[in-house]
Design a protein around this motif. Structure first.
Motif, PDB file in Angstrom:
ATOM      1  N   TRP A  74      22.728  94.968  15.619  1.00 53.30           N
ATOM      2  CA  TRP A  74      21.389  95.282  16.102  1.00 53.30           C
ATOM      3  C   TRP A  74      20.333  94.352  15.525  1.00 53.30           C
ATOM      4  O   TRP A  74      19.398  93.948  16.204  1.00 53.30           O
ATOM      5  CB  TRP A  74      21.064  96.733  15.749  1.00 53.30           C
ATOM      6  CG  TRP A  74      19.848  97.270  16.413  1.00 53.30           C
ATOM      7  CD1 TRP A  74      18.637  97.524  15.834  1.00 53.30           C
ATOM      8  CD2 TRP A  74      19.714  97.628  17.791  1.00 53.30           C
ATOM      9  NE1 TRP A  74      17.758  98.023  16.760  1.00 53.30           N
ATOM     10  CE2 TRP A  74      18.400  98.100  17.969  1.00 53.30           C
ATOM     11  CE3 TRP A  74      20.570  97.590  18.882  1.00 53.30           C
ATOM     12  CZ2 TRP A  74      17.928  98.536  19.206  1.00 53.30           C
ATOM     13  CZ3 TRP A  74      20.102  98.027  20.098  1.00 53.30           C
ATOM     14  CH2 TRP A  74      18.803  98.481  20.250  1.00 53.30           C
ATOM     15  N   ASN A  75      20.454  94.005  14.262  1.00 54.66           N
ATOM     16  CA  ASN A  75      19.430  93.194  13.608  1.00 54.66           C
ATOM     17  C   ASN A  75      19.401  91.760  14.119  1.00 54.66           C
ATOM     18  O   ASN A  75      18.404  91.058  13.947  1.00 54.66           O
ATOM     19  CB  ASN A  75      19.655  93.188  12.091  1.00 54.66           C
ATOM     20  CG  ASN A  75      18.423  92.749  11.343  1.00 54.66           C
ATOM     21  OD1 ASN A  75      17.310  93.087  11.714  1.00 54.66           O
ATOM     22  ND2 ASN A  75      18.622  91.992  10.277  1.00 54.66           N
ATOM     23  N   SER A  76      20.484  91.314  14.743  1.00 54.11           N
ATOM     24  CA  SER A  76      20.532  89.948  15.259  1.00 54.11           C
ATOM     25  C   SER A  76      20.097  89.845  16.719  1.00 54.11           C
ATOM     26  O   SER A  76      20.005  88.737  17.254  1.00 54.11           O
ATOM     27  CB  SER A  76      21.953  89.389  15.128  1.00 54.11           C
ATOM     28  OG  SER A  76      22.858  90.146  15.915  1.00 54.11           O
ATOM     29  N   LEU A  77      19.823  90.978  17.359  1.00 51.42           N
ATOM     30  CA  LEU A  77      19.385  90.961  18.756  1.00 51.42           C
ATOM     31  C   LEU A  77      17.886  90.720  18.843  1.00 51.42           C
ATOM     32  O   LEU A  77      17.129  91.105  17.954  1.00 51.42           O
ATOM     33  CB  LEU A  77      19.729  92.291  19.443  1.00 51.42           C
ATOM     34  CG  LEU A  77      21.198  92.701  19.500  1.00 51.42           C
ATOM     35  CD1 LEU A  77      21.340  94.060  20.172  1.00 51.42           C
ATOM     36  CD2 LEU A  77      22.026  91.657  20.230  1.00 51.42           C
ATOM     37  N   THR A  78      17.471  90.097  19.920  1.00 54.45           N
ATOM     38  CA  THR A  78      16.042  89.930  20.166  1.00 54.45           C
ATOM     39  C   THR A  78      15.452  91.257  20.638  1.00 54.45           C
ATOM     40  O   THR A  78      16.186  92.143  21.075  1.00 54.45           O
ATOM     41  CB  THR A  78      15.803  88.857  21.235  1.00 54.45           C
ATOM     42  OG1 THR A  78      16.358  89.309  22.486  1.00 54.45           O
ATOM     43  CG2 THR A  78      16.455  87.537  20.842  1.00 54.45           C
ATOM     44  N   PRO A  79      14.128  91.419  20.551  1.00 54.33           N
ATOM     45  CA  PRO A  79      13.536  92.663  21.052  1.00 54.33           C
ATOM     46  C   PRO A  79      13.864  92.937  22.513  1.00 54.33           C
ATOM     47  O   PRO A  79      14.048  94.094  22.908  1.00 54.33           O
ATOM     48  CB  PRO A  79      12.029  92.434  20.845  1.00 54.33           C
ATOM     49  CG  PRO A  79      11.952  91.479  19.699  1.00 54.33           C
ATOM     50  CD  PRO A  79      13.137  90.579  19.857  1.00 54.33           C
TER      51      PRO A  79
END
Length: 236
Positions: A74-79
């Motif tokens: 999740w932390n590596s995904l863009t908004p």
């Protein structure tokens, strides 16, 4: 009256019995055929409904399992990617809850909790979530094969989580999630603007814990400076 007498006479005549027998056989055959056709039609419709429910359940479970892969990173995904992932999860959640299967809502609640935990671990700590994803997939597949037995396991997990999480922990987790989401959003906003990923705005948000820590450090510096001044005068 005469017509009725003639009808009764014809009905009781020996020559009429074969005709009556054939008529009775035809009537019974028509009735049996109608019942068989109704049973076959009902079975066919039932098979179609069951097949549709199985397809919907399979699609919902596949969407949730796919969402677990995105939740683990999740932390590596863009908004934008996070928004698309949340939308897909919401659709799968609704689809799962609408299934005419006992325990579908319980399975949806369990899956929502697990996905939220994976998002939190990924965004805050960056844990390796391969084992959690595998367990998540296996439990959903087990629920698909044995809904009644797995439902009891889901209910047990939900009850345990309810008692383990206190009100203060819920507040702390909510603040932690808000902080992680804000930091993630500001990081990608700064990257899109061509600025460093850490900006002053990251320290000016409504994080009261961080602000209190800064104030305490500043107060300690003031006290230390006030205590050092007399020593300097004495030495002079």
């Amino acid at each position: 009256m005469e017509l009725w007498n003639e009808f009764v006479a014809w009905l009781t005549a020996p020559d009429t019995r074969p005709v009556l027998f054939i008529a009775a056989v035809v009537a019974v055959a028509i009735l049996v055929s109608a019942l068989i056709a109704a049973a076959v039609t009902k079975a066919a419709v039932r098979r179609l409904v069951d097949q549709r429910d199985r397809d919907l359940k399979t699609a919902a479970i596949a969407a949730l399992v796919d969402a677990s892969s995105e939740a683990a990173s999740w932390n590596s995904l863009t908004p934008q990617e996070q928004s698309f992932a949340d939308r897909a999860v919401a659709q799968a959640d609704i689809q799962l809850r609408l299934l005419p299967i006992k325990g579908a809502a319980t399975a949806a609640n369990w899956a929502a909790h697990q996905l939220a935990e994976m998002k939190r671990d990924s965004a805050t700590f960056g844990f390796e979530l391969g084992a959690a994803r595998t367990e998540f997939r296996d439990r959903l597949l087990e629920w698909q094969a044995r809904p009644s037995r797995t439902r009891k396991v889901f209910e047990s997990d939900l009850e345990r989580w309810k008692f383990e999480t206190t009100a203060n922990e819920k507040t702390l987790v909510a603040e932690q999630d808000a902080w992680a989401a804000r930091e993630h959003r500001e990081k990608y906003t700064a990257t899109d603007a061509g600025e460093p990923s850490v900006t002053p705005a990251a320290f000016s948000g409504p994080d009261t814990t961080t602000q209190k820590l800064i104030d305490d450090v500043a107060a300690m510096d003031v006290k230390r400076a006030a205590g050092e001044q007399p020593e300097e005068k004495k030495l002079a």
